[in-house]
Design a protein around this motif. Structure first.
Motif, mmCIF file in Angstrom:
data_model
loop_
_atom_site.group_PDB
_atom_site.id
_atom_site.type_symbol
_atom_site.label_atom_id
_atom_site.label_comp_id
_atom_site.label_asym_id
_atom_site.label_seq_id
_atom_site.Cartn_x
_atom_site.Cartn_y
_atom_site.Cartn_z
ATOM 1 N N GLY A 204 60.028 -38.570 0.859
ATOM 2 C CA GLY A 204 60.451 -39.663 -0.345
ATOM 3 C C GLY A 204 59.356 -40.289 -0.956
ATOM 4 N N GLY A 205 59.768 -40.942 -1.910
ATOM 5 C CA GLY A 205 58.850 -41.959 -2.698
ATOM 6 C C GLY A 205 57.369 -41.373 -2.756
ATOM 7 N N GLY A 206 57.067 -40.011 -2.994
ATOM 8 C CA GLY A 206 56.076 -39.523 -2.916
ATOM 9 C C GLY A 206 55.158 -39.233 -1.922
ATOM 10 N N LYS A 207 55.912 -39.776 -0.639
ATOM 11 C CA LYS A 207 54.890 -39.761 0.455
ATOM 12 C C LYS A 207 55.001 -38.310 0.925
ATOM 13 C CE LYS A 207 54.335 -44.305 2.145
ATOM 14 N NZ LYS A 207 55.603 -44.959 2.104
ATOM 15 N N GLU B 197 55.450 -25.107 -2.413
ATOM 16 C CA GLU B 197 56.100 -25.026 -3.624
ATOM 17 C C GLU B 197 54.971 -24.567 -4.527
ATOM 18 O OE1 GLU B 197 58.330 -28.141 -5.395
ATOM 19 O OE2 GLU B 197 59.926 -27.929 -3.857
ATOM 20 N N LYS B 198 55.459 -23.628 -5.574
ATOM 21 C CA LYS B 198 54.735 -23.585 -6.705
ATOM 22 C C LYS B 198 54.498 -24.750 -7.443
ATOM 23 C CE LYS B 198 52.815 -21.005 -9.955
ATOM 24 N NZ LYS B 198 51.376 -20.386 -9.565
ATOM 25 N N TYR B 199 53.321 -25.100 -7.895
ATOM 26 C CA TYR B 199 52.993 -26.257 -8.533
ATOM 27 C C TYR B 199 53.264 -25.959 -10.129
ATOM 28 C CZ TYR B 199 51.032 -30.718 -10.438
ATOM 29 O OH TYR B 199 50.986 -31.785 -11.133
ATOM 30 N N VAL B 200 54.215 -26.558 -10.658
ATOM 31 C CA VAL B 200 54.621 -26.383 -12.046
ATOM 32 C C VAL B 200 53.297 -27.172 -13.099
ATOM 33 C CG1 VAL B 200 56.265 -26.849 -13.902
ATOM 34 C CG2 VAL B 200 56.864 -26.317 -11.422
ATOM 35 N N THR B 201 52.841 -26.426 -13.887
ATOM 36 C CA THR B 201 51.936 -27.170 -14.942
ATOM 37 C C THR B 201 52.685 -27.428 -15.885
ATOM 38 O OG1 THR B 201 51.560 -24.717 -15.524
ATOM 39 C CG2 THR B 201 49.841 -25.840 -14.222
ATOM 40 N N SER B 202 51.867 -28.657 -16.407
ATOM 41 C CA SER B 202 52.671 -29.423 -17.439
ATOM 42 C C SER B 202 54.073 -30.076 -17.235
ATOM 43 C CB SER B 202 52.879 -28.817 -18.815
ATOM 44 O OG SER B 202 51.474 -28.288 -19.256
ATOM 45 N N PRO B 203 54.150 -30.390 -15.748
ATOM 46 C CA PRO B 203 55.501 -30.895 -15.209
ATOM 47 C C PRO B 203 56.006 -31.948 -16.007
ATOM 48 C CG PRO B 203 53.738 -31.395 -13.574
ATOM 49 C CD PRO B 203 53.060 -30.714 -14.719
ATOM 50 N N ARG B 204 57.448 -31.882 -16.162
ATOM 51 C CA ARG B 204 58.145 -32.740 -16.575
ATOM 52 C C ARG B 204 58.962 -33.184 -15.584
ATOM 53 N NH1 ARG B 204 59.603 -32.536 -23.033
ATOM 54 N NH2 ARG B 204 60.960 -34.233 -22.451
ATOM 55 N N LEU C 27 56.654 -40.324 -16.678
ATOM 56 C CA LEU C 27 55.582 -41.199 -16.454
ATOM 57 C C LEU C 27 55.269 -41.725 -15.258
ATOM 58 C CD1 LEU C 27 55.139 -43.051 -20.015
ATOM 59 C CD2 LEU C 27 54.370 -40.959 -19.063
ATOM 60 N N GLN C 28 54.723 -41.248 -14.341
ATOM 61 C CA GLN C 28 54.709 -41.688 -12.889
ATOM 62 C C GLN C 28 53.207 -41.725 -12.671
ATOM 63 O OE1 GLN C 28 56.004 -38.221 -11.000
ATOM 64 N NE2 GLN C 28 58.334 -38.352 -11.639
ATOM 65 N N ARG C 29 52.999 -42.779 -11.577
ATOM 66 C CA ARG C 29 51.707 -42.832 -10.965
ATOM 67 C C ARG C 29 51.990 -42.611 -9.536
ATOM 68 N NH1 ARG C 29 52.996 -46.846 -7.595
ATOM 69 N NH2 ARG C 29 53.738 -48.695 -8.376
ATOM 70 N N PHE D 128 65.053 -32.299 -11.552
ATOM 71 C CA PHE D 128 64.529 -31.198 -11.705
ATOM 72 C C PHE D 128 62.871 -31.242 -12.287
ATOM 73 C CE2 PHE D 128 69.050 -30.509 -12.919
ATOM 74 C CZ PHE D 128 69.345 -29.461 -12.267
ATOM 75 N N ILE D 129 62.215 -30.204 -11.917
ATOM 76 C CA ILE D 129 60.938 -30.245 -12.446
ATOM 77 C C ILE D 129 61.265 -29.242 -13.419
ATOM 78 C CG2 ILE D 129 60.243 -28.577 -10.794
ATOM 79 C CD1 ILE D 129 57.969 -31.571 -11.331
ATOM 80 N N ALA D 130 60.564 -29.612 -14.679
ATOM 81 C CA ALA D 130 60.628 -28.531 -15.935
ATOM 82 C C ALA D 130 59.409 -28.640 -16.359
ATOM 83 C CB ALA D 130 61.377 -29.285 -17.054
ATOM 84 N N MET E 27 64.486 -30.021 -7.809
ATOM 85 C CA MET E 27 63.607 -30.626 -6.799
ATOM 86 C C MET E 27 64.257 -31.073 -5.558
ATOM 87 S SD MET E 27 60.439 -32.290 -8.380
ATOM 88 C CE MET E 27 61.368 -33.265 -9.441
ATOM 89 N N GLU E 28 65.432 -31.948 -5.854
ATOM 90 C CA GLU E 28 65.967 -32.733 -4.689
ATOM 91 C C GLU E 28 67.186 -33.423 -5.374
ATOM 92 O OE1 GLU E 28 64.029 -35.828 -2.724
ATOM 93 O OE2 GLU E 28 63.609 -36.739 -4.481
ATOM 94 N N MET E 29 68.010 -33.825 -4.656
ATOM 95 C CA MET E 29 69.027 -34.702 -5.120
ATOM 96 C C MET E 29 68.975 -36.330 -4.354
ATOM 97 S SD MET E 29 73.256 -34.304 -5.047
ATOM 98 C CE MET E 29 74.496 -35.352 -6.155
HETATM 99 P P1 ADP Z 1 59.658 -37.632 -3.383
HETATM 100 O O1 ADP Z 1 60.997 -37.269 -2.888
HETATM 101 O O2 ADP Z 1 58.566 -38.051 -2.533
HETATM 102 O O3 ADP Z 1 60.059 -38.563 -4.482
HETATM 103 P P2 ADP Z 1 60.227 -35.211 -5.268
HETATM 104 O O4 ADP Z 1 60.097 -33.913 -4.662
HETATM 105 O O5 ADP Z 1 61.066 -35.888 -5.881
HETATM 106 O O6 ADP Z 1 59.175 -36.134 -4.198
HETATM 107 O O7 ADP Z 1 58.697 -35.124 -6.204
HETATM 108 C C1 ADP Z 1 58.203 -36.157 -6.856
HETATM 109 C C2 ADP Z 1 57.321 -35.987 -7.900
HETATM 110 O O8 ADP Z 1 56.302 -34.989 -7.538
HETATM 111 C C3 ADP Z 1 58.232 -35.266 -9.047
HETATM 112 O O9 ADP Z 1 58.670 -36.353 -10.124
HETATM 113 C C4 ADP Z 1 56.940 -34.458 -9.712
HETATM 114 O O10 ADP Z 1 56.467 -35.344 -10.775
HETATM 115 C C5 ADP Z 1 56.042 -34.161 -8.661
HETATM 116 N N1 ADP Z 1 56.381 -32.768 -8.403
HETATM 117 C C6 ADP Z 1 57.508 -32.399 -7.380
HETATM 118 N N2 ADP Z 1 57.405 -30.969 -7.235
HETATM 119 C C7 ADP Z 1 56.636 -30.483 -8.370
HETATM 120 C C8 ADP Z 1 56.232 -29.024 -8.503
HETATM 121 N N3 ADP Z 1 56.661 -28.274 -7.782
HETATM 122 N N4 ADP Z 1 55.198 -29.175 -9.578
HETATM 123 C C9 ADP Z 1 54.908 -30.198 -9.996
HETATM 124 N N5 ADP Z 1 55.106 -31.243 -9.932
HETATM 125 C C10 ADP Z 1 56.049 -31.751 -8.984
#
Ligand code: ADP
Length: 662
Positions: A163-166, A200-207, A231-233, A276-278, A292-294
């Motif tokens: 969670g939180g990108g960790k 996971e597959k890394y989605v390119t140009s992910p939104r 918009l994330q860092r 969702f990742i789009a 992605m998650e709920m």
């Molecule tokens: P966390 O629970 O740590 O926040 P998430 O699964 O919600 O992790 O993912 C956080 C961010 O990582 C997403 O908002 C997205 O920017 C990026 N991300 C997650 N999964 C993917 C993926 N499969 N492909 C590309 N970017 C991803």
């Protein structure tokens, strides 16, 4: 049913929940740590209960202490806010076992979504599209590497408890997989006590597009449209908006339906968000988004959804918790305009977003609504004078703008950020403003890589405008601020002492010393020697003149530093030494400054008066004692800047003498 709720949280979200609860006629109970004894949320609530010392493990995460606080105060329900215990199913069960209502989903629903791998499996079964990848039991490094190869690079390794990108690692090439895996596992273990990962597959140009859902206990489930949080860092959201730019109606409908399906599949009740990742490479498509998650709670960014729907999501949460049906059905929900939210943090964007601390000497926002709908809304969990401590999240506020169009909302938000003044800590205000000026973002071309790609440009500090040090010098010398308010200037009206008066002010900024020479053009009006940059003080405040262009400016002194605010940026200068500064301001004895904060008991001098060295000129009452301030030399009083009875601060100029010809 309950008529009093306890908010098991702090900061802006606690304040936000309290605001709605009060509007609904409910009594509110705040809980707080020692560090938060006088915090905003405590001040807003009807009652407050201390639950422990500052560290979260000893306060906001103590389930028993919180439940006990509810029992003692007679609260019938607990709202968890976000973070802390909000997604802890054991807490939910403990709350219910104590006979209290948990304002949130059932423990079973939280558990179903708690681990990313199990959640994905569940969603797959429910027919919700999930990101292609591996979320099996096998955790052997070899098995995982094989799966990564099968999925195809680039891949993303995620700690399943993350969670939180960790606990997340992007891997571009097979040879880097082993190292990245170790890193993700170690972080998962350290942060969540669980080293298991998924690939996971890394989605390119992910939104990042998420759907707000709401369900009641009667089987009704609706979605409240989407938010774009691309918009994330470092995988953390910075700016969020609703609706998502470029969202076609049929894709919105498909995502909304998938989100409702996801919520139904786990028997959800209350407010939740399906993330969702789009794939944004060719615009948003019906077959281009994956679960992605709920998040089984209210999100930080929920105000943008409130702004475009005109609804109060906390009110809905409380009504659902009371057992009511959802107030509106899907076809009664509408999108009105556009909303954008920026998260204002105490952090140093240029230094890797390093969290900062400090006392908020100043915290001023433009006129806005607080915790409620409005064209401009500011949800702040701290007020001027409060401290940002290392114990908690360094968020200062969320600034949310609503407009008829995306452009209007963005312009309103940028204007608000430019008018926001924070003193006493570093903030990301300049970074946020730079993002709102970013051409790609303005055009709606967002993806999660935008900030990373343009980080340098977004965090470069633009050159300091010339008027900034001039303002700083004026404020540092105390000449901007006639003690006693407007009086002295009025008193001086008609008084013509145009004798050349010059002050030199030493300032320090980023390790460099600046010497600013100001020449006086008249009472309260100065310009920098050799330039056309002037500053003056009138009853409305400070005004800058740069080669004929005039505008208002803001600057303030706090202790030994001066801050100048300019278009969303704060320039901080140190005053090297107060006595030296006062001396310098007096150009070698032209000034008499207050040596400490106090009250001007007597003012014995008037402009134009001849005085002798050592002659008492003013009496300052400070710390219950009287201090006589005397003339530093023979001379003529140029200006009297303090009235009898006025309160002055340390370093304020009380009078100046006319400059002497050598
Ligand atoms: P966390 O629970 O740590 O926040 P998430 O699964 O919600 O992790 O993912 C956080 C961010 O990582 C997403 O908002 C997205 O920017 C990026 N991300 C997650 N999964 C993917 C993926 N499969 N492909 C590309 N970017 C991803």
């Amino acid at each position: 049913m309950f008529d009093k709720i306890l908010i098991a949280n702090r900061g802006e979200i606690a304040a936000r929940v309290i605001t709605t609860a009060r509007r609904m006629g409910l009594k509110t109970v705040a809980v707080h740590s020692d560090a938060d004894a006088d915090a905003v949320h405590v001040r807003l609530a009807d009652e407050a209960v201390r639950i422990g010392p500052a560290p979260v493990g000893e306060s906001y995460l103590r389930a028993e202490a919180i439940i006990e606080a509810a029992r003692v105060t007679g609260a019938g329900a607990i709202h968890p806010g976000y973070g802390f215990l909000s997604e802890n199913p054991d807490f939910v069960e403990a709350v219910e076992a104590a006979g209290l209502v948990f304002i949130g989903p059932p423990a079973t629903a939280i558990r179903a979504m708690g681990l990313k791998d199990a959640a994905k499996k569940r969603m797959e079964e429910a027919g919700v599209p999930v990101v292609p990848g591996y979320h099996g039991e096998g955790q052997d490094a070899e098995v995982l590497a094989e799966e990564a190869a099968r999925i195809g690079y680039p891949v993303l390794i995620k700690a399943r408890a993350g969670g939180g990108g960790k606990g997340m690692r992007l891997v571009e090439r097979a040879e880097d997989f082993a190292d990245a895996l170790e890193g993700a596992q170690a972080e998962g273990q350290a942060s969540f006590g669980d080293a298991a990962v998924l690939v996971e597959k890394y989605v390119t140009s992910p939104r990042h597009v998420e759907i707000q859902v709401f369900a009641d206990a009667h089987g009704n489930v609706v979605h409240l449209f989407e938010r774009d949080c691309s918009l994330q860092r470092r995988h953390q959201k910075v700016i969020e908006e609703a609706p998502a730019p470029g969202m076609p109606e049929h894709v919105r409908a498909a995502m909304g339906a998938a989100a409702v399906e996801a919520a139904r599949a786990i028997g959800y009740v209350g407010a939740g968000t399906i993330e969702f990742i789009a794939d944004g490479s060719e615009g948003l498509r019906e077959d281009g988004f994956w679960f992605m998650e709920m998040n089984t709670r209210l999100q930080v960014e929920h105000p943008v959804t409130e702004a475009i729907t005109g609804l109060d999501l906390v009110e809905w949460q409380i009504r659902v918790a009371r057992g009511e049906e959802l107030p509106l059905s899907q076809d009664e929900l509408r999108i009105d305009g556009h909303a954008v939210e920026a998260r204002l943090y105490a952090e140093d964007a240029a230094r890797g977003f390093l969290p900062a601390t400090g006392r908020l000497e100043r915290l001023r926002f433009p006129d806005a609504s607080n915790f409620e709908l409005g064209a401009l809304r500011v949800d702040a969990g701290v007020a001027e004078g409060d401290a940002i401590t290392p114990h908690y999240d360094p968020m200062i506020a969320k600034v949310i703008a609503h407009g008829a169009t995306r452009q209007e909302a963005m312009a309103r938000l940028l204007g608000a950020l430019e008018a926001t003044q924070v003193g006493g800590t570093v903030t990301n205000l300049g970074f946020l403003a730079a993002l709102l000026r970013h051409e790609g973002f303005r055009a709606g071309e967002v993806d999660t890589g935008l900030i990373g790609r343009d980080l340098d440009a977004l965090t470069t500090k633009p050159a300091m405008p010339d008027h900034v040090p001039v303002l700083a010098a004026l404020v540092a010398s105390g000449l901007d601020h006639p003690p006693g308010g407007e009086g002295p200037w009025d008193a001086l009206r008609g008084f013509r002492n145009w004798g050349a008066s010059e002050i030199h002010v030493a300032l320090e900024r980023e390790g460099e010393t600046l010497d600013v020479a100001l020449l006086r053009d008249g009472p309260g009006s100065w310009h920098r020697e050799g330039t056309e940059t002037g500053v003056s003080r009138d009853t409305k405040g400070l005004e800058v003149t740069v080669a004929g262009r005039r505008f208002r400016a803001e600057a303030a002194r706090h202790g030994q530093s001066v801050t100048v605010w300019d278009a969303g940026r704060a320039f901080v200068f140190a005053i090297p030494d107060p006595l030296a500064a006062a001396e310098a301001a007096g150009a070698g004895g032209n000034a008499i400054a207050a040596p400490m904060p106090g009250l001007v008991k007597r003012m014995r001098a008037e402009a134009g008066q001849k005085v002798e060295k050592g002659q008492p000129l003013a009496i300052l009452e400070a710390m219950k004692m009287e201090h006589t301030l005397t003339a530093p030399r023979d001379g003529v009083v140029a200006e009297v800047l303090a009235n009898e009875g006025s309160q002055v601060s340390d370093g304020d100029l009380l009078l100046t003498l006319e400059a002497q010809d050598d």
